[in-house]
Design a protein around this motif. Structure first.
Motif, mmCIF file in Angstrom:
data_model
loop_
_atom_site.group_PDB
_atom_site.id
_atom_site.type_symbol
_atom_site.label_atom_id
_atom_site.label_comp_id
_atom_site.label_asym_id
_atom_site.label_seq_id
_atom_site.Cartn_x
_atom_site.Cartn_y
_atom_site.Cartn_z
ATOM 1 N N LEU A 31 19.674 24.727 18.189
ATOM 2 C CA LEU A 31 19.651 26.001 18.908
ATOM 3 C C LEU A 31 18.626 25.910 20.024
ATOM 4 O O LEU A 31 17.472 25.532 19.777
ATOM 5 N N ARG A 32 19.036 26.233 21.243
ATOM 6 C CA ARG A 32 18.126 26.276 22.379
ATOM 7 C C ARG A 32 18.158 27.673 22.976
ATOM 8 O O ARG A 32 19.228 28.273 23.121
ATOM 9 N N VAL A 33 16.990 28.181 23.319
ATOM 10 C CA VAL A 33 16.827 29.568 23.763
ATOM 11 C C VAL A 33 16.331 29.581 25.210
ATOM 12 O O VAL A 33 15.427 28.822 25.568
ATOM 13 N N PHE A 34 16.906 30.475 26.010
ATOM 14 C CA PHE A 34 16.540 30.576 27.419
ATOM 15 C C PHE A 34 16.137 32.002 27.764
ATOM 16 O O PHE A 34 16.731 32.965 27.278
ATOM 17 N N GLU A 35 15.135 32.122 28.625
ATOM 18 C CA GLU A 35 14.687 33.431 29.083
ATOM 19 C C GLU A 35 15.673 34.039 30.059
ATOM 20 O O GLU A 35 16.441 33.330 30.726
ATOM 21 N N PHE A 36 15.630 35.362 30.164
ATOM 22 C CA PHE A 36 16.358 36.064 31.212
ATOM 23 C C PHE A 36 15.527 36.014 32.480
ATOM 24 O O PHE A 36 14.337 36.314 32.465
#
Length: 221
Positions: free
Chosen positions: A188-193
């Motif tokens: 799982l990789r998470v990205f900012e808005f």
């Protein structure tokens, strides 16, 4: 020749439109960011494995223990993650487990919150999300059987809020997988808005090129 100039103009206009958009920043997480879960199938397939390859290509053979497999019957299954700070979330990349169709997630949900509580339920340990949990993303994954896994991207449901904690929740398994409550996930990789910078406009040279384009196309016509 006329078609050539019109194609060039369209490409130039698209490029200028993209110039003001920001590139989303990834929130790089370590395996220690997993603070609660419903366990792994055995000691090789623990929940923290979904954060062990945060950059680069992912190519992992079956049985090497570099992804998460949920034990049979532990439902609802979950993995709780501490981002380390509150972020406004933009998108998620998920890489689905290649476990010979035995255990893999199909439908999933991701919730976000700014509080936690003690986890409870079959096999649960650590922390779950608090009462302020909100659904931030959902979708359906496919089983990726290629040698190098493909990122399956999903946009966050932007509500203008920032969150510190996430929870991945599988809700259905791949058709034909072992049992109805056997799930897996590779990474799982998470990205900012990130919104375009306020007042971002094309530079003088870009505007000159864009405005000159219609004149050239018009002359050709």
């Amino acid at each position: 020749m006329t078609r050539y100039y019109l194609v060039e103009l369209a490409a130039l206009t698209a490029a200028i439109g993209l110039a003001g958009q920001a590139q989303a920043a990834q929130i790089i997480l370590s395996e220690s960011a997993v603070i609660g879960d419903t366990g792994g199938f055995d000691s090789r397939f623990v929940a923290s494995n979904i954060l062990d390859h945060q950059t680069g290509a992912i190519s992992e053979a079956f049985g090497n223990g570099e992804y998460w497999l949920n034990p049979d019957g532990r439902t609802p299954a979950f993995i709780t993650i501490d981002l380390g700070a509150a972020y406004r979330l933009g998108s998620f990349d998920l890489f689905n487990s290649r476990n010979i169709g035995d255990r893999a997630t199909a439908g999933f949900q991701i919730f976000a919150a700014n509080s936690t509580a003690a986890a409870s339920g079959s096999g649960a340990s650590g922390l779950t999300l608090g009462a302020d949990a909100a659904l931030i993303a959902s979708g359906t994954l496919f089983m990726d059987s290629s040698s190098t896994l493909t990122a399956q991207s999903f946009a966050a449901l932007n509500d203008g809020q920032s969150y510190r904690y996430l929870q991945f929740r599988p809700v259905s398994g791949i058709s034909g997988s072992y049992g109805g409550v056997a799930y897996g996930l590779n990474e799982l990789r998470v990205f900012e808005f990130e919104a375009p910078p306020a007042g971002a406009v094309a530079g003088p040279k870009s505007w000159a090129m864009m405005l000159g384009g219609p004149g050239i196309a018009g002359a050709m016509l």
